[in-house]
Write a protein that holds these residues in place. Sequence first.
Motif, PDB file in Angstrom:
ATOM      1  N   MET A  85     -72.352 -34.322  22.158  1.00 39.37           N
ATOM      2  CA  MET A  85     -72.175 -33.823  23.507  1.00 39.37           C
ATOM      3  C   MET A  85     -72.283 -32.302  23.483  1.00 39.37           C
ATOM      4  O   MET A  85     -71.703 -31.637  22.643  1.00 39.37           O
ATOM      5  CB  MET A  85     -70.796 -34.267  24.016  1.00 39.37           C
ATOM      6  CG  MET A  85     -70.387 -33.631  25.318  1.00 39.37           C
ATOM      7  SD  MET A  85     -68.760 -34.140  25.931  1.00 39.37           S
ATOM      8  CE  MET A  85     -67.670 -33.250  24.839  1.00 39.37           C
ATOM      9  N   LYS A  86     -73.045 -31.807  24.432  1.00 40.41           N
ATOM     10  CA  LYS A  86     -73.116 -30.364  24.630  1.00 40.41           C
ATOM     11  C   LYS A  86     -71.830 -29.910  25.304  1.00 40.41           C
ATOM     12  O   LYS A  86     -71.093 -30.712  25.857  1.00 40.41           O
ATOM     13  CB  LYS A  86     -74.317 -30.018  25.507  1.00 40.41           C
ATOM     14  CG  LYS A  86     -75.641 -30.478  24.937  1.00 40.41           C
ATOM     15  CD  LYS A  86     -76.752 -30.285  25.956  1.00 40.41           C
ATOM     16  CE  LYS A  86     -78.008 -30.982  25.468  1.00 40.41           C
ATOM     17  NZ  LYS A  86     -78.984 -31.162  26.545  1.00 40.41           N
ATOM     18  N   ASP A  87     -71.567 -28.595  25.271  1.00 40.53           N
ATOM     19  CA  ASP A  87     -70.387 -28.066  25.967  1.00 40.53           C
ATOM     20  C   ASP A  87     -70.502 -28.372  27.456  1.00 40.53           C
ATOM     21  O   ASP A  87     -71.537 -28.110  28.074  1.00 40.53           O
ATOM     22  CB  ASP A  87     -70.273 -26.561  25.762  1.00 40.53           C
ATOM     23  CG  ASP A  87     -69.834 -26.199  24.350  1.00 40.53           C
ATOM     24  OD1 ASP A  87     -69.257 -27.076  23.664  1.00 40.53           O
ATOM     25  OD2 ASP A  87     -70.062 -25.049  23.935  1.00 40.53           O
ATOM     26  N   VAL A  88     -69.447 -28.914  28.015  1.00 40.67           N
ATOM     27  CA  VAL A  88     -69.397 -29.229  29.443  1.00 40.67           C
ATOM     28  C   VAL A  88     -68.612 -28.115  30.135  1.00 40.67           C
ATOM     29  O   VAL A  88     -67.421 -27.948  29.890  1.00 40.67           O
ATOM     30  CB  VAL A  88     -68.729 -30.591  29.700  1.00 40.67           C
ATOM     31  CG1 VAL A  88     -68.638 -30.864  31.198  1.00 40.67           C
ATOM     32  CG2 VAL A  88     -69.474 -31.713  28.986  1.00 40.67           C
ATOM     33  N   PRO A  89     -69.262 -27.364  31.017  1.00 38.92           N
ATOM     34  CA  PRO A  89     -68.554 -26.270  31.691  1.00 38.92           C
ATOM     35  C   PRO A  89     -67.534 -26.782  32.714  1.00 38.92           C
ATOM     36  O   PRO A  89     -67.824 -27.699  33.489  1.00 38.92           O
ATOM     37  CB  PRO A  89     -69.669 -25.504  32.413  1.00 38.92           C
ATOM     38  CG  PRO A  89     -70.953 -25.982  31.824  1.00 38.92           C
ATOM     39  CD  PRO A  89     -70.694 -27.368  31.313  1.00 38.92           C
ATOM     40  N   ILE A  90     -66.349 -26.185  32.706  1.00 38.03           N
ATOM     41  CA  ILE A  90     -65.375 -26.440  33.762  1.00 38.03           C
ATOM     42  C   ILE A  90     -66.049 -26.044  35.081  1.00 38.03           C
ATOM     43  O   ILE A  90     -66.731 -25.030  35.162  1.00 38.03           O
ATOM     44  CB  ILE A  90     -64.085 -25.619  33.540  1.00 38.03           C
ATOM     45  CG1 ILE A  90     -63.458 -25.947  32.178  1.00 38.03           C
ATOM     46  CG2 ILE A  90     -63.092 -25.825  34.690  1.00 38.03           C
ATOM     47  CD1 ILE A  90     -63.003 -27.365  32.020  1.00 38.03           C
ATOM     48  N   GLY A  91     -65.857 -26.845  36.098  1.00 37.59           N
ATOM     49  CA  GLY A  91     -66.464 -26.563  37.386  1.00 37.59           C
ATOM     50  C   GLY A  91     -67.774 -27.296  37.626  1.00 37.59           C
ATOM     51  O   GLY A  91     -68.298 -27.261  38.741  1.00 37.59           O
ATOM     52  N   SER A  92     -68.309 -27.979  36.608  1.00 46.92           N
ATOM     53  CA  SER A  92     -69.520 -28.772  36.815  1.00 46.92           C
ATOM     54  C   SER A  92     -69.236 -29.849  37.844  1.00 46.92           C
ATOM     55  O   SER A  92     -68.157 -30.451  37.854  1.00 46.92           O
ATOM     56  CB  SER A  92     -69.971 -29.429  35.505  1.00 46.92           C
ATOM     57  OG  SER A  92     -70.326 -28.457  34.562  1.00 46.92           O
ATOM     58  N   THR A  93     -70.200 -30.098  38.714  1.00 48.65           N
ATOM     59  CA  THR A  93     -69.983 -31.052  39.791  1.00 48.65           C
ATOM     60  C   THR A  93     -71.074 -32.122  39.818  1.00 48.65           C
ATOM     61  O   THR A  93     -72.186 -31.915  39.328  1.00 48.65           O
ATOM     62  CB  THR A  93     -69.951 -30.349  41.166  1.00 48.65           C
ATOM     63  OG1 THR A  93     -71.210 -29.712  41.384  1.00 48.65           O
ATOM     64  CG2 THR A  93     -68.821 -29.354  41.253  1.00 48.65           C
ATOM     65  N   GLY A  94     -70.717 -33.237  40.408  1.00 50.87           N
ATOM     66  CA  GLY A  94     -71.659 -34.321  40.628  1.00 50.87           C
ATOM     67  C   GLY A  94     -71.278 -35.055  41.893  1.00 50.87           C
ATOM     68  O   GLY A  94     -70.150 -34.933  42.387  1.00 50.87           O
ATOM     69  N   SER A  95     -72.225 -35.814  42.422  1.00 53.26           N
ATOM     70  CA  SER A  95     -71.947 -36.581  43.625  1.00 53.26           C
ATOM     71  C   SER A  95     -72.634 -37.942  43.536  1.00 53.26           C
ATOM     72  O   SER A  95     -73.494 -38.175  42.692  1.00 53.26           O
ATOM     73  CB  SER A  95     -72.406 -35.831  44.868  1.00 53.26           C
ATOM     74  OG  SER A  95     -73.811 -35.665  44.853  1.00 53.26           O
TER      75      SER A  95
ATOM     76  N   GLU B  18     -75.727 -36.191  24.939  1.00 54.85           N
ATOM     77  CA  GLU B  18     -76.830 -36.277  23.985  1.00 54.85           C
ATOM     78  C   GLU B  18     -77.452 -37.667  24.074  1.00 54.85           C
ATOM     79  O   GLU B  18     -76.805 -38.609  24.548  1.00 54.85           O
ATOM     80  CB  GLU B  18     -76.304 -36.039  22.556  1.00 54.85           C
ATOM     81  CG  GLU B  18     -75.636 -34.696  22.334  1.00 54.85           C
ATOM     82  CD  GLU B  18     -76.608 -33.523  22.295  1.00 54.85           C
ATOM     83  OE1 GLU B  18     -77.844 -33.751  22.274  1.00 54.85           O
ATOM     84  OE2 GLU B  18     -76.126 -32.379  22.310  1.00 54.85           O
ATOM     85  N   PRO B  19     -78.690 -37.830  23.602  1.00 54.64           N
ATOM     86  CA  PRO B  19     -79.265 -39.181  23.541  1.00 54.64           C
ATOM     87  C   PRO B  19     -78.341 -40.102  22.746  1.00 54.64           C
ATOM     88  O   PRO B  19     -77.783 -39.709  21.723  1.00 54.64           O
ATOM     89  CB  PRO B  19     -80.592 -38.969  22.811  1.00 54.64           C
ATOM     90  CG  PRO B  19     -80.950 -37.537  23.099  1.00 54.64           C
ATOM     91  CD  PRO B  19     -79.628 -36.800  23.133  1.00 54.64           C
ATOM     92  N   GLY B  20     -78.131 -41.311  23.244  1.00 57.50           N
ATOM     93  CA  GLY B  20     -77.256 -42.264  22.567  1.00 57.50           C
ATOM     94  C   GLY B  20     -75.793 -42.125  22.950  1.00 57.50           C
ATOM     95  O   GLY B  20     -74.945 -42.822  22.391  1.00 57.50           O
ATOM     96  N   GLU B  21     -75.478 -41.230  23.885  1.00 60.31           N
ATOM     97  CA  GLU B  21     -74.101 -41.062  24.354  1.00 60.31           C
ATOM     98  C   GLU B  21     -73.991 -41.486  25.807  1.00 60.31           C
ATOM     99  O   GLU B  21     -74.949 -41.459  26.558  1.00 60.31           O
ATOM    100  CB  GLU B  21     -73.661 -39.590  24.276  1.00 60.31           C
ATOM    101  CG  GLU B  21     -73.444 -39.065  22.898  1.00 60.31           C
ATOM    102  CD  GLU B  21     -72.985 -37.615  22.907  1.00 60.31           C
ATOM    103  OE1 GLU B  21     -72.297 -37.225  21.957  1.00 60.31           O
ATOM    104  OE2 GLU B  21     -73.310 -36.855  23.854  1.00 60.31           O
TER     105      GLU B  21
END
Length: 141
Positions: free
Chosen positions: A1-11, A56-59
């Motif tokens: 997994m790459k670093d996930v930034p706090i504040g990332s959003t999805g809908s 990442e691929p496979g995650e």
Amino acid sequence: MKDVPIGSTGSFTLLVGPQHLASQFKDAILPPVFATPMMVLAMENAALNAVRAFLEPGESAVGTKVEVEHLAATPAGHWVRAEAEVVGVEGRRLRFRVAAYDEAEQVGAGTHERMVVDLDRLESRLASKRLATPVLPPTRE
């Protein structure tokens, strides 16, 4: 997994149909309104969409905890939009603030957690479990 930034959003957006109603999905005695489990589904999809680009691929990221309030009813034919924001990252554990809205108002709010998993490892564990666990008959209460 790459670093996930706090504040990332999805809908995630869903047109409420008969299959999403409490009266169809759970029990006919319930009113014909958007079912809470369907709201949770939309919120979980929004959370996954918030972190999909960092996997990442496979995650993947599977749900592990949900705490929500269903605040208002939504009838069939209306749109529901769920939103998720990353509020915490602890190793592979991801924490989200989630909310849901229809065209008129906020209909849900809460928190959600997901865990990043390696899909091959998960499938291996599931295969072992399928072999080791007998099928149990349903219990009557």
